[in-house]
Design a protein around this motif. Structure first.
Motif, PDB file in Angstrom:
ATOM      1  N   PRO A  72       2.450   9.502  -9.204  1.00 42.25           N
ATOM      2  CA  PRO A  72       1.485   9.076  -8.178  1.00 42.25           C
ATOM      3  C   PRO A  72       1.727   9.688  -6.791  1.00 42.25           C
ATOM      4  O   PRO A  72       0.810   9.785  -5.982  1.00 42.25           O
ATOM      5  CB  PRO A  72       1.668   7.543  -8.121  1.00 42.25           C
ATOM      6  N   GLN A  73       2.971  10.120  -6.530  1.00 43.22           N
ATOM      7  CA  GLN A  73       3.248  10.682  -5.200  1.00 43.22           C
ATOM      8  C   GLN A  73       3.319  12.208  -5.221  1.00 43.22           C
ATOM      9  O   GLN A  73       3.625  12.825  -4.204  1.00 43.22           O
ATOM     10  CB  GLN A  73       4.553  10.106  -4.638  1.00 43.22           C
TER      11      GLN A  73
ATOM     12  N   ARG B 252       2.535   7.807  -2.399  1.00 47.22           N
ATOM     13  CA  ARG B 252       1.176   8.156  -2.838  1.00 47.22           C
ATOM     14  C   ARG B 252       0.807   9.535  -2.309  1.00 47.22           C
ATOM     15  O   ARG B 252       0.938   9.805  -1.120  1.00 47.22           O
ATOM     16  CB  ARG B 252       0.166   7.130  -2.332  1.00 47.22           C
ATOM     17  N   TYR B 253       0.296  10.378  -3.231  1.00 48.86           N
ATOM     18  CA  TYR B 253       0.024  11.764  -2.832  1.00 48.86           C
ATOM     19  C   TYR B 253      -1.009  11.842  -1.711  1.00 48.86           C
ATOM     20  O   TYR B 253      -0.963  12.734  -0.866  1.00 48.86           O
ATOM     21  CB  TYR B 253      -0.404  12.603  -4.051  1.00 48.86           C
ATOM     22  N   GLU B 254      -1.942  10.858  -1.680  1.00 49.75           N
ATOM     23  CA  GLU B 254      -2.996  10.894  -0.652  1.00 49.75           C
ATOM     24  C   GLU B 254      -2.412  10.779   0.756  1.00 49.75           C
ATOM     25  O   GLU B 254      -3.029  11.220   1.725  1.00 49.75           O
ATOM     26  CB  GLU B 254      -3.989   9.729  -0.806  1.00 49.75           C
ATOM     27  N   TYR B 255      -1.270  10.129   0.869  1.00 47.18           N
ATOM     28  CA  TYR B 255      -0.708   9.882   2.200  1.00 47.18           C
ATOM     29  C   TYR B 255       0.279  10.978   2.640  1.00 47.18           C
ATOM     30  O   TYR B 255       0.719  10.994   3.783  1.00 47.18           O
ATOM     31  CB  TYR B 255       0.024   8.535   2.241  1.00 47.18           C
TER      32      TYR B 255
ATOM     33  N   ASP C 191       7.506   9.686 -10.892  1.00 46.02           N
ATOM     34  CA  ASP C 191       6.887   9.871  -9.567  1.00 46.02           C
ATOM     35  C   ASP C 191       5.578  10.670  -9.554  1.00 46.02           C
ATOM     36  O   ASP C 191       5.267  11.334  -8.541  1.00 46.02           O
ATOM     37  CB  ASP C 191       7.901  10.480  -8.588  1.00 46.02           C
TER      38      ASP C 191
ATOM     39  N   SER D  87       7.019  12.216   0.385  1.00 45.47           N
ATOM     40  CA  SER D  87       6.600  11.834  -0.970  1.00 45.47           C
ATOM     41  C   SER D  87       7.204  10.485  -1.342  1.00 45.47           C
ATOM     42  O   SER D  87       6.477   9.537  -1.676  1.00 45.47           O
ATOM     43  CB  SER D  87       7.012  12.916  -1.979  1.00 45.47           C
TER      44      SER D  87
ATOM     45  N   TYR E 116       0.799  -1.224   0.000  1.00 47.81           N
ATOM     46  CA  TYR E 116       0.000   0.000   0.000  1.00 47.81           C
ATOM     47  C   TYR E 116       0.831   1.274   0.000  1.00 47.81           C
ATOM     48  O   TYR E 116       0.387   2.293  -0.491  1.00 47.81           O
ATOM     49  CB  TYR E 116      -0.959  -0.011   1.201  1.00 47.81           C
ATOM     50  N   ALA E 117       2.003   1.195   0.593  1.00 45.39           N
ATOM     51  CA  ALA E 117       2.897   2.359   0.602  1.00 45.39           C
ATOM     52  C   ALA E 117       4.231   1.912  -0.001  1.00 45.39           C
ATOM     53  O   ALA E 117       4.663   0.780   0.218  1.00 45.39           O
ATOM     54  CB  ALA E 117       3.094   2.882   2.017  1.00 45.39           C
ATOM     55  N   ARG E 118       4.865   2.834  -0.746  1.00 43.58           N
ATOM     56  CA  ARG E 118       6.110   2.485  -1.446  1.00 43.58           C
ATOM     57  C   ARG E 118       7.223   2.124  -0.465  1.00 43.58           C
ATOM     58  O   ARG E 118       8.053   1.258  -0.711  1.00 43.58           O
ATOM     59  CB  ARG E 118       6.508   3.716  -2.287  1.00 43.58           C
TER      60      ARG E 118
ATOM     61  N   THR F 132       6.102   7.605   1.189  1.00 40.06           N
ATOM     62  CA  THR F 132       4.842   6.852   1.069  1.00 40.06           C
ATOM     63  C   THR F 132       4.561   6.423  -0.369  1.00 40.06           C
ATOM     64  O   THR F 132       3.897   5.416  -0.586  1.00 40.06           O
ATOM     65  CB  THR F 132       3.634   7.707   1.536  1.00 40.06           C
TER      66      THR F 132
END
Ligand code: PEP
Ligand code: MN
Length: 352
Positions: free
Chosen positions: A319-320, A284-287, A317, A279, A253-255, A282
């Motif tokens: 998605p983040q 993912r920009y949502e996190y 990058d 960035s 779920y997280a990088r 995680t």
């Protein structure tokens, strides 16, 4: 080993002690702290008797052993005081450090073209960032992925720097590129994949621009601080440590796993300023907002956040990366925590 001098020690006495210690084959480094002057001794100190040094002068308050293998990076080497890294930018000096306002660094993963880097610079500046980040040379897992525009992107960074007044942080991957990158960058970044590239560490340590040293993705804290030690030992005292997430067992779920526990741990071990990169941490920009705010609450000195004008089209990058609008919102949310922590910069007073 460190030699702590008494308050008011005469300069001539310090030089005399330093000269004598040099004759013993040691390298004394004078560190002027807020309260005390210290001589840090690097070299073969294992067989030295602290009492023998103590007897050299009545101006010596105490002689202490630095227990850690990282000497210059250790907090003890500064007698417990934090060090500041002051970076020159087109709009004046910006200080990274424990006793200073939080510094926000923002920008895209890669510099893609002039319009996008200038637009991003202006947007993040308006929101309150002090530095523009952006890669000209990109370390990519696959040789078929976009590798960065290289030298031509350095010119675009220089254009964004003068258009925005922001300082520039960009990555160096090769010893052969250090000089030309240092011409444009206000801070040179050594990325996670190069944290133990010792030739590169020595090279960035032998030049004048401050260095941002990212934690290797599987590096222990001791390995990271020993990497910083290489830069310090080569003569460059301006090192900022950046946590960017480490590999753990779960990548679903997280990088990465953003290790925010480094904040209190590093505080106790080192005097160097600390940056957190939520960035890459995680993926993912949502996190990103939650972890950025948590990092401020845990006492970070700085944050690095990827921002792209159109993340869906980003060459790396995406998605983040936050959109500039999302970054604006995040800055407002961060201000709440930053103010509560007493670390939020005062807005610049507009001169009329
Ligand atoms: C980056 O900052 O874009 C980067 C490649 O970071 P890291 O070295 O942390 O992967
Ligand atoms: Mn990136």
């Amino acid at each position: 080993m460190i030699v702590v001098m008494k308050v008011g020690s005469p300069e001539a006495e310090l030089s005399r002690i330093s000269d004598e210690l040099k004759q013993w084959g040691l390298t004394p480094e004078k560190v002027v702290g807020k309260h005390k002057v210290i001589l840090g001794l690097v070299g073969d100190t294992v067989d030295l008797d602290p009492l023998q040094i103590q007897e050299m002068s009545p101006w010596i308050e105490e002689v202490l052993r630095v227990e850690k293998p990282f000497k210059r990076a250790s907090r003890q080497f500064r007698h417990g005081e934090a060090s500041d890294v002051v970076v020159s930018t087109p709009e004046g000096p910006v200080t990274f450090g424990e006793n200073h306002p939080l510094v926000v660094v923002a920008g895209p993963c890669s510099v893609e073209n002039e319009a996008m880097i200038v637009e991003t610079a202006l947007r993040v500046k308006k929101a309150g960032a002090k530095f523009l980040r952006g890669g000209a040379y990109k370390p990519r897992t696959s040789p078929y992925s976009f590798q960065g525009h290289g030298e031509s992107a350095l010119e675009l960074l220089a254009a964004a720097r003068s258009a925005s007044g922001l300082g520039v942080i960009t990555e160096v991957m090769d010893t052969a590129d250090v000089a030309k990158i240092a011409e444009v960058a206000d801070v040179v970044q050594v990325g996670a994949r190069n944290m133990q590239n010792f030739a590169l560490l020595k090279k960035v340590g032998a030049q004048d621009k401050p260095v941002l040293l990212k934690r290797g993705m599987s590096a222990t804290i001791d390995e990271w601080l020993m990497a910083a030690e290489y830069i310090l030992a080569a003569g460059n005292q301006n090192v900022i440590l950046c946590e960017r997430g480490i590999r753990t067992f779960d990548r679903q779920y997280a990088r990465n796993t953003l290790d925010l526990s480094v904040l209190p741990v590093l505080r106790s071990l080192t005097h160097l300023p600390i940056m957190i990169d939520p960035s890459h941490g995680t993926g993912r920009y949502e996190y990103v907002p939650s972890m950025a705010k948590a990092a401020i609450a845990a006492g970070t000195d700085s944050l690095m956040i990827e921002v792209h004008p159109n993340p869906a089209k980003a060459l790396s990058d995406g998605p983040q990366s936050l959109t500039p609008e999302r970054f604006d919102n995040l800055m407002q949310e961060m201000a709440v925590i930053g103010k509560a922590m007493g670390r939020w910069p005062e807005p610049a007073v507009a001169l009329v």
